[in-house]
Write a protein that holds these residues in place. Structure first.
Motif, PDB file in Angstrom:
ATOM      1  N   GLY A 184      29.601  32.393  57.447  1.00 66.93           N
ATOM      2  CA  GLY A 184      30.249  31.553  56.300  1.00 66.93           C
ATOM      3  C   GLY A 184      31.239  32.300  55.444  1.00 66.93           C
ATOM      4  N   LEU A 185      31.489  33.565  55.867  1.00 64.31           N
ATOM      5  CA  LEU A 185      32.759  34.250  55.208  1.00 64.31           C
ATOM      6  C   LEU A 185      34.091  33.292  55.689  1.00 64.31           C
ATOM      7  N   PRO A 186      34.980  33.118  54.811  1.00 65.79           N
ATOM      8  CA  PRO A 186      36.088  32.246  55.089  1.00 65.79           C
ATOM      9  C   PRO A 186      37.016  33.378  55.800  1.00 65.79           C
ATOM     10  N   PRO A 187      38.327  32.902  56.237  1.00 70.29           N
ATOM     11  CA  PRO A 187      39.459  33.849  56.928  1.00 70.29           C
ATOM     12  C   PRO A 187      40.102  34.252  55.745  1.00 70.29           C
ATOM     13  N   GLY A 188      40.682  35.548  55.657  1.00 65.50           N
ATOM     14  CA  GLY A 188      41.499  35.968  54.772  1.00 65.50           C
ATOM     15  C   GLY A 188      41.184  37.591  54.432  1.00 65.50           C
ATOM     16  N   ALA A 189      41.906  38.224  53.610  1.00 69.23           N
ATOM     17  CA  ALA A 189      41.540  39.613  53.180  1.00 69.23           C
ATOM     18  C   ALA A 189      42.293  40.011  51.928  1.00 69.23           C
ATOM     19  N   GLY A 190      41.731  40.811  51.296  1.00 74.77           N
ATOM     20  CA  GLY A 190      42.097  41.164  50.010  1.00 74.77           C
ATOM     21  C   GLY A 190      41.921  42.622  49.429  1.00 74.77           C
ATOM     22  N   ALA A 191      43.238  43.266  49.047  1.00 72.53           N
ATOM     23  CA  ALA A 191      42.967  44.695  48.584  1.00 72.53           C
ATOM     24  C   ALA A 191      42.647  44.971  47.163  1.00 72.53           C
ATOM     25  N   VAL A 192      42.174  45.962  47.084  1.00 72.16           N
ATOM     26  CA  VAL A 192      41.672  46.510  45.608  1.00 72.16           C
ATOM     27  C   VAL A 192      42.791  46.102  44.674  1.00 72.16           C
ATOM     28  N   LYS A 193      44.008  46.667  45.023  1.00 75.20           N
ATOM     29  CA  LYS A 193      45.216  46.411  44.226  1.00 75.20           C
ATOM     30  C   LYS A 193      45.816  44.934  43.787  1.00 75.20           C
ATOM     31  N   ALA A 194      45.626  44.325  44.991  1.00 71.71           N
ATOM     32  CA  ALA A 194      45.821  42.696  44.708  1.00 71.71           C
ATOM     33  C   ALA A 194      45.012  42.164  43.877  1.00 71.71           C
ATOM     34  N   GLY A 195      43.557  42.752  43.907  1.00 73.06           N
ATOM     35  CA  GLY A 195      42.503  42.239  43.093  1.00 73.06           C
ATOM     36  C   GLY A 195      42.783  42.438  41.744  1.00 73.06           C
ATOM     37  N   GLU A 196      43.016  43.662  41.513  1.00 73.59           N
ATOM     38  CA  GLU A 196      43.500  43.904  40.072  1.00 73.59           C
ATOM     39  C   GLU A 196      44.295  42.996  39.487  1.00 73.59           C
ATOM     40  N   ALA A 197      45.336  42.393  39.889  1.00 74.23           N
ATOM     41  CA  ALA A 197      46.034  41.603  39.322  1.00 74.23           C
ATOM     42  C   ALA A 197      45.538  40.131  39.378  1.00 74.23           C
ATOM     43  N   VAL A 198      44.698  39.899  40.248  1.00 69.44           N
ATOM     44  CA  VAL A 198      44.046  38.415  40.028  1.00 69.44           C
ATOM     45  C   VAL A 198      43.084  38.685  38.838  1.00 69.44           C
ATOM     46  N   TYR A 199      42.426  39.538  38.868  1.00 72.58           N
ATOM     47  CA  TYR A 199      41.250  39.746  37.852  1.00 72.58           C
ATOM     48  C   TYR A 199      41.883  39.813  36.611  1.00 72.58           C
ATOM     49  N   MET A 200      43.021  40.644  36.069  1.00 72.67           N
ATOM     50  CA  MET A 200      43.665  40.533  35.036  1.00 72.67           C
ATOM     51  C   MET A 200      44.040  39.161  34.625  1.00 72.67           C
ATOM     52  N   ALA A 201      44.886  38.453  35.387  1.00 69.82           N
ATOM     53  CA  ALA A 201      45.227  36.957  35.435  1.00 69.82           C
ATOM     54  C   ALA A 201      44.251  35.983  34.996  1.00 69.82           C
ATOM     55  N   LYS A 202      42.875  36.252  35.822  1.00 71.57           N
ATOM     56  CA  LYS A 202      42.029  35.079  35.870  1.00 71.57           C
ATOM     57  C   LYS A 202      40.673  35.507  35.367  1.00 71.57           C
ATOM     58  N   CYS A 203      40.455  36.691  35.345  1.00 70.51           N
ATOM     59  CA  CYS A 203      38.993  37.140  34.895  1.00 70.51           C
ATOM     60  C   CYS A 203      38.621  38.056  33.755  1.00 70.51           C
ATOM     61  N   ALA A 204      39.734  38.735  33.374  1.00 68.68           N
ATOM     62  CA  ALA A 204      39.525  39.538  32.180  1.00 68.68           C
ATOM     63  C   ALA A 204      39.304  39.213  31.003  1.00 68.68           C
ATOM     64  N   ALA A 205      39.839  37.842  30.766  1.00 71.48           N
ATOM     65  CA  ALA A 205      39.374  37.382  29.163  1.00 71.48           C
ATOM     66  C   ALA A 205      38.152  37.192  28.885  1.00 71.48           C
ATOM     67  N   CYS A 206      37.459  36.795  30.126  1.00 77.52           N
ATOM     68  CA  CYS A 206      35.994  36.596  29.798  1.00 77.52           C
ATOM     69  C   CYS A 206      35.261  37.959  30.164  1.00 77.52           C
ATOM     70  N   HIS A 207      35.491  38.610  31.262  1.00 73.85           N
ATOM     71  CA  HIS A 207      34.724  39.974  31.574  1.00 73.85           C
ATOM     72  C   HIS A 207      35.335  41.037  31.388  1.00 73.85           C
TER      73      HIS A 207
END
Length: 188
Positions: free
Chosen positions: A63-86
């Protein structure tokens, strides 16, 4: 099936019940199956609609979707969409749950359940982020963003290093710290 020992002595209500039960059993054997009742509201879901909701990810990676994500790219996504709550480092902001830390706390009086301390399967983290995050905008993350933000949370919990890239190919290489913390309850 009712067996009447002395039919003359049974109360009328019991006789009626016995006849009703006997008649029901006989009718059930000869009566054809009924067509299910239709309410004529809605319509059958299309294959495309079903595929949109069939997004579970299993512990074996199915069930894993196609794609990939690096830690560095994840930091940017996290700061933009997750850090406000977490919180910026997964420590929580206000009443929202922590996603990092808590190692060794599960047996304490105040366990901290995070990606690194509680989750036994990486699939659970991916599935939850993909299905339910960010709060208020669920399922808005692209597959690459899901992989990246999960890779970043793994990094925050010291499970992977800063160069890690999460994908279908690297999924099985991740060893969750609490992978042996759950077991089947074999009680009757």
């Amino acid at each position: 099936m009712w067996k009447c020992l002395n039919p003359g002595r049974l109360p009328k209500a019991c006789v009626a019940l016995a006849l009703a039960l006997g008649a029901t059993a006989a009718t059930a054997q000869t009566k054809p199956a009924e067509t299910p009742q239709r309410y004529d509201i809605g319509r059958a879901a299309t294959a495309q609609e079903i595929a949109g909701w069939d997004i579970d990810v299993r512990p074996d990676g199915q069930g894993l979707p196609p794609g990939a994500g690096a830690v560095k790219a994840g930091e940017a996504v996290y700061m933009a969409k997750c850090a406000a709550c977490h919180g910026e480092f997964g420590e929580s902001a206000g009443r929202w749950p922590q996603v990092a830390g808590g190692q060794g706390s599960l047996k304490s009086a105040d366990p901290v359940k995070t990606v690194g301390s509680y989750f036994a399967h990486l699939s659970t983290v991916i599935d939850y982020v993909r299905r339910a995050m960010p709060f208020g905008d669920a399922q808005s993350l692209a597959n690459d963003e899901v992989y990246a933000v999960v890779a970043y949370m793994l990094f925050l919990n010291d499970i992977v290093d800063e160069n890690f890239v999460l994908s279908k190919g690297t999924f099985a290489k991740v060893k969750m710290p609490n992978s042996s913390g759950f077991y089947d309850d074999d009680r009757e």
